[in-house]
Scaffold this active site. Structure first.
Site, PDB file in Angstrom:
ATOM      1  N   GLY A 150       0.980  -1.172  -0.113  1.00 59.82           N
ATOM      2  CA  GLY A 150       0.078   0.067   0.218  1.00 59.82           C
ATOM      3  C   GLY A 150       0.923   1.410   0.089  1.00 59.82           C
ATOM      4  O   GLY A 150       1.973   1.236   0.715  1.00 59.82           O
ATOM      5  N   ARG A 202      13.324  10.346  -2.835  1.00 60.52           N
ATOM      6  CA  ARG A 202      14.225  11.454  -3.252  1.00 60.52           C
ATOM      7  C   ARG A 202      15.345  11.421  -2.335  1.00 60.52           C
ATOM      8  O   ARG A 202      16.642  11.730  -2.942  1.00 60.52           O
ATOM      9  CB  ARG A 202      13.218  12.681  -2.838  1.00 60.52           C
ATOM     10  CG  ARG A 202      14.210  14.186  -2.671  1.00 60.52           C
ATOM     11  CD  ARG A 202      13.239  15.284  -2.482  1.00 60.52           C
ATOM     12  NE  ARG A 202      13.763  16.419  -2.316  1.00 60.52           N
ATOM     13  CZ  ARG A 202      14.310  17.076  -1.577  1.00 60.52           C
ATOM     14  NH1 ARG A 202      14.398  16.383  -0.154  1.00 60.52           N
ATOM     15  NH2 ARG A 202      14.954  18.479  -1.296  1.00 60.52           N
ATOM     16  N   VAL A 256      17.873   8.589  -3.576  1.00 58.95           N
ATOM     17  CA  VAL A 256      18.337   8.963  -4.734  1.00 58.95           C
ATOM     18  C   VAL A 256      19.392  10.057  -4.591  1.00 58.95           C
ATOM     19  O   VAL A 256      20.406   9.707  -5.019  1.00 58.95           O
ATOM     20  CB  VAL A 256      17.465   9.505  -5.829  1.00 58.95           C
ATOM     21  CG1 VAL A 256      17.919   9.995  -6.955  1.00 58.95           C
ATOM     22  CG2 VAL A 256      16.209   8.584  -6.173  1.00 58.95           C
ATOM     23  N   ARG A 271       1.246  -5.089  -5.211  1.00 56.93           N
ATOM     24  CA  ARG A 271       1.266  -6.254  -4.580  1.00 56.93           C
ATOM     25  C   ARG A 271       1.686  -7.481  -5.370  1.00 56.93           C
ATOM     26  O   ARG A 271       0.700  -7.852  -6.183  1.00 56.93           O
ATOM     27  CB  ARG A 271       0.100  -6.510  -3.566  1.00 56.93           C
ATOM     28  CG  ARG A 271      -0.229  -5.357  -2.487  1.00 56.93           C
ATOM     29  CD  ARG A 271      -1.563  -5.753  -1.702  1.00 56.93           C
ATOM     30  NE  ARG A 271      -1.948  -4.604  -1.145  1.00 56.93           N
ATOM     31  CZ  ARG A 271      -1.554  -3.899   0.045  1.00 56.93           C
ATOM     32  NH1 ARG A 271      -0.289  -4.042   0.640  1.00 56.93           N
ATOM     33  NH2 ARG A 271      -2.128  -2.793   0.491  1.00 56.93           N
ATOM     34  N   ASP A 295       5.150  -4.922   5.937  1.00 59.00           N
ATOM     35  CA  ASP A 295       6.228  -6.218   6.753  1.00 59.00           C
ATOM     36  C   ASP A 295       5.901  -7.206   5.370  1.00 59.00           C
ATOM     37  O   ASP A 295       6.914  -8.007   5.257  1.00 59.00           O
ATOM     38  CB  ASP A 295       5.878  -6.711   7.944  1.00 59.00           C
ATOM     39  CG  ASP A 295       4.353  -6.844   8.007  1.00 59.00           C
ATOM     40  OD1 ASP A 295       3.654  -6.516   7.413  1.00 59.00           O
ATOM     41  OD2 ASP A 295       4.109  -7.303   9.309  1.00 59.00           O
ATOM     42  N   THR A 354       4.405   2.588   5.726  1.00 56.33           N
ATOM     43  CA  THR A 354       3.066   1.950   5.562  1.00 56.33           C
ATOM     44  C   THR A 354       2.325   2.818   6.660  1.00 56.33           C
ATOM     45  O   THR A 354       2.795   3.276   7.741  1.00 56.33           O
ATOM     46  CB  THR A 354       3.082   0.495   6.092  1.00 56.33           C
ATOM     47  OG1 THR A 354       1.541   0.381   6.375  1.00 56.33           O
ATOM     48  CG2 THR A 354       3.605   0.203   7.115  1.00 56.33           C
ATOM     49  N   ASP A 371      -0.188   1.771   8.335  1.00 56.98           N
ATOM     50  CA  ASP A 371      -0.566   1.127   9.469  1.00 56.98           C
ATOM     51  C   ASP A 371       0.220   1.082  10.909  1.00 56.98           C
ATOM     52  O   ASP A 371      -0.157   0.789  11.766  1.00 56.98           O
ATOM     53  CB  ASP A 371      -0.668  -0.548   9.165  1.00 56.98           C
ATOM     54  CG  ASP A 371      -1.671  -0.395   7.676  1.00 56.98           C
ATOM     55  OD1 ASP A 371      -2.604   0.339   7.797  1.00 56.98           O
ATOM     56  OD2 ASP A 371      -1.524  -1.441   7.130  1.00 56.98           O
ATOM     57  N   ASP A 412       2.314  -1.131  11.693  1.00 56.48           N
ATOM     58  CA  ASP A 412       2.298  -2.369  12.266  1.00 56.48           C
ATOM     59  C   ASP A 412       3.680  -3.035  12.109  1.00 56.48           C
ATOM     60  O   ASP A 412       3.524  -4.371  11.888  1.00 56.48           O
ATOM     61  CB  ASP A 412       1.189  -3.183  11.532  1.00 56.48           C
ATOM     62  CG  ASP A 412       1.480  -3.152  10.050  1.00 56.48           C
ATOM     63  OD1 ASP A 412       2.217  -2.428   9.222  1.00 56.48           O
ATOM     64  OD2 ASP A 412       0.219  -3.849   9.453  1.00 56.48           O
ATOM     65  N   ARG A 423     -18.197  14.318  13.254  1.00 56.39           N
ATOM     66  CA  ARG A 423     -18.569  14.703  14.528  1.00 56.39           C
ATOM     67  C   ARG A 423     -19.730  15.812  14.601  1.00 56.39           C
ATOM     68  O   ARG A 423     -20.753  15.764  15.292  1.00 56.39           O
ATOM     69  CB  ARG A 423     -17.348  14.822  15.587  1.00 56.39           C
ATOM     70  CG  ARG A 423     -17.576  15.183  16.937  1.00 56.39           C
ATOM     71  CD  ARG A 423     -16.660  15.792  17.552  1.00 56.39           C
ATOM     72  NE  ARG A 423     -16.564  15.895  18.897  1.00 56.39           N
ATOM     73  CZ  ARG A 423     -16.537  15.180  19.896  1.00 56.39           C
ATOM     74  NH1 ARG A 423     -15.264  14.342  19.498  1.00 56.39           N
ATOM     75  NH2 ARG A 423     -16.584  15.472  21.162  1.00 56.39           N
ATOM     76  N   ARG A 442      -5.357  -2.508   8.694  1.00 57.00           N
ATOM     77  CA  ARG A 442      -5.115  -3.824   8.504  1.00 57.00           C
ATOM     78  C   ARG A 442      -5.450  -4.660   9.825  1.00 57.00           C
ATOM     79  O   ARG A 442      -6.584  -4.107  10.384  1.00 57.00           O
ATOM     80  CB  ARG A 442      -3.622  -4.219   7.839  1.00 57.00           C
ATOM     81  CG  ARG A 442      -3.658  -5.649   7.255  1.00 57.00           C
ATOM     82  CD  ARG A 442      -2.332  -6.143   6.651  1.00 57.00           C
ATOM     83  NE  ARG A 442      -1.918  -5.075   5.547  1.00 57.00           N
ATOM     84  CZ  ARG A 442      -2.465  -5.433   4.337  1.00 57.00           C
ATOM     85  NH1 ARG A 442      -2.945  -6.349   4.049  1.00 57.00           N
ATOM     86  NH2 ARG A 442      -2.343  -4.451   3.431  1.00 57.00           N
ATOM     87  N   ALA A 454     -13.082  10.558  20.838  1.00 54.58           N
ATOM     88  CA  ALA A 454     -14.019   9.493  20.770  1.00 54.58           C
ATOM     89  C   ALA A 454     -14.704   8.994  22.092  1.00 54.58           C
ATOM     90  O   ALA A 454     -13.622   8.725  22.844  1.00 54.58           O
ATOM     91  CB  ALA A 454     -13.879   8.524  19.865  1.00 54.58           C
ATOM     92  N   GLU A 455     -15.967   8.423  22.217  1.00 48.33           N
ATOM     93  CA  GLU A 455     -16.331   7.974  23.247  1.00 48.33           C
ATOM     94  C   GLU A 455     -15.959   6.486  23.422  1.00 48.33           C
ATOM     95  O   GLU A 455     -15.495   6.061  24.622  1.00 48.33           O
ATOM     96  CB  GLU A 455     -17.896   7.940  23.278  1.00 48.33           C
ATOM     97  CG  GLU A 455     -18.486   9.119  24.043  1.00 48.33           C
ATOM     98  CD  GLU A 455     -18.437  10.342  23.013  1.00 48.33           C
ATOM     99  OE1 GLU A 455     -18.134  10.011  21.883  1.00 48.33           O
ATOM    100  OE2 GLU A 455     -18.208  11.491  23.636  1.00 48.33           O
TER     101      GLU A 455
HETATM  102  O1  F6P Z   1      -1.441  -1.401   4.319  1.00 46.71           O
HETATM  103  C1  F6P Z   1      -2.130  -0.158   4.402  1.00 46.71           C
HETATM  104  C2  F6P Z   1      -3.352  -0.368   3.991  1.00 46.71           C
HETATM  105  O2  F6P Z   1      -4.106   0.670   3.598  1.00 46.71           O
HETATM  106  C3  F6P Z   1      -4.341  -1.163   5.152  1.00 46.71           C
HETATM  107  O3  F6P Z   1      -4.464  -0.169   6.039  1.00 46.71           O
HETATM  108  C4  F6P Z   1      -5.448  -1.784   4.416  1.00 46.71           C
HETATM  109  O4  F6P Z   1      -5.790  -2.861   5.110  1.00 46.71           O
HETATM  110  C5  F6P Z   1      -4.754  -2.130   3.028  1.00 46.71           C
HETATM  111  O5  F6P Z   1      -3.491  -1.362   2.943  1.00 46.71           O
HETATM  112  C6  F6P Z   1      -5.769  -2.145   1.775  1.00 46.71           C
HETATM  113  O6  F6P Z   1      -4.897  -2.381   0.632  1.00 46.71           O
HETATM  114  P1  F6P Z   1      -5.429  -2.610  -0.846  1.00 46.71           P
HETATM  115  O7  F6P Z   1      -4.988  -0.971  -1.366  1.00 46.71           O
HETATM  116  O8  F6P Z   1      -4.643  -3.601  -1.564  1.00 46.71           O
HETATM  117  O9  F6P Z   1      -6.976  -2.400  -0.797  1.00 46.71           O
END
Ligand code: F6P
Length: 320
Positions: free
Chosen positions: A10, A20, A23, A71, A102, A124, A126, A128, A153, A170, A185-186
């Site tokens: 992604g 940049r 490079v 991907r 990852d 990323t 995420d 993660d 909101r 993800r 947020a609640e």
């Molecule tokens: O990893 C980044 C991300 O945007 C995630 O938050 C999400 O689950 C995924 O990519 C969506 O991927 P795609 O672009 O393949 O729909």
């Protein structure tokens, strides 16, 4: 010396700033830098372009990735990995810098095992990747999502509704946690903690909020929990409070990178080149409290991380 650079998985705001930096720092070493288009797919099909200082002009402020991304299914196969490694050799690459998450690191590991020197740069939204406290794109994504949630909101308050806003991430809850805290947020639903039976607590929370005179109820839901429409229906049925679900989706991945993302991407890109120059290969660039560090790529992929308990501990206090 020739190095290759690609973006994979992604896209994330700040990837261009990293390209940049790689490079320009690479050219400063007197190296040739080859840009590989569409991630590993371009490595397999040989879609490359010569990177010059000019080719990365005017990109630091741009979202997305100028090298495109994809991907690649084929790189998951042994045949694909062997072909990608052979292409790296044919291109004369002395090292390949992979900017991605990852999943992209797993591809880089496979190439490292086939003798291709690699460096990973964490990109990323995420957050993660276990070995690092920061990934390029996270700051922009949470700011973009936060602004969108503030808008939701407003309308939620006007209509005295319950709003469930689903953010990306993800199977990790870092975006949800930061957006939930920063928008007041609640409730925040995190895949790391969510259990099906927690819906009862959520319903109770909406009822208590109404009793306490709250005009709206904002729930930030992580993509890894999902089912936002269904949750909204169940909350409305159980509480009588009109409820709506909004899935923020891809808008979180776009936009001009924040200052933090531009700077982190630049520092990480330069660090990747410094590692190659020092002969430290098959490593990933990471950020820890004290600054930039690097880890052996297999070791990095084996690491695990979780949402910090001290952050979770403060959430009940903020709800009162
Ligand atoms: O990893 C980044 C991300 O945007 C995630 O938050 C999400 O689950 C995924 O990519 C969506 O991927 P795609 O672009 O393949 O729909």
């Amino acid at each position: 010396m020739t190095i290759g650079v690609l973006t994979s998985g992604g896209d994330a705001p700040g990837m261009n700033a990293a390209i940049r930096a790689i490079v320009r720092a690479g050219l400063s070493q007197g190296w040739r830098v080859v840009g590989i288009e569409r991630g590993y797919a371009g490595l397999l099909s040989g879609d490359t372009r010569e990177m010059t200082s000019k080719s990365v002009s005017e990109v630091i402020q741009r979202g997305g990735t100028i090298l495109y991304t994809a991907r690649s299914e084929e790189l998951m196969t042994l045949g694909g990995q062997a072909r990608a490694a052979a292409n790296c050799r044919e291109m004369g690459l002395d090292a390949l810098v992979v900017i991605g998450g990852d999943g992209s690191y797993r591809g880089a590991c496979a190439l490292a095992d086939l003798g291709i020197p690699v460096i990973g740069v964490p990109g990323t939204i995420d957050l993660d990747i276990a070995c690092t406290d920061y990934t390029i794109g996270f700051d922009t994504a949470i700011n973009t999502a936060m602004e969108a949630i503030d808008k939701i909101r407003d309308t939620s308050s006007s209509h005295e509704r319950c709003s469930i806003v689903e953010v990306m991430g993800r199977s990790a809850g870092y975006i949800a946690l930061c957006c939930g805290i920063s928008t007041g947020a609640e409730d925040i639903l995190l895949p790391e903690r969510w259990k099906e039976e927690d819906i009862q607590d959520l319903i109770r929370s909406v009822i208590e909020g109404r009793k306490a005179g709250k005009k709206h109820h904002l729930i930030i839901n992580a993509e890894g929990v999902g089912h936002s429409e269904e949750l909204a229906e169940r909350i409305e049925a159980a509480t009588g409070v009109e409820s709506r679900a909004t899935i923020l989706g891809y808008l979180q991945r776009g936009g001009s990178p924040t200052c933090r993302d531009r700077i982190m991407a630049t520092r990480m890109g330069v660090k990747a080149v410094e590692l190659i120059a020092a002969g430290k290969l098959n490593r990933v660039v990471a950020y820890r409290r004290d600054g930039l560090v690097d880890y052996e790529i297999h070791e990095a992929l084996a690491m695990q991380k979780d949402i910090t308990d001290t952050w979770l501990a403060m959430l009940p206090m903020l709800k009162r």
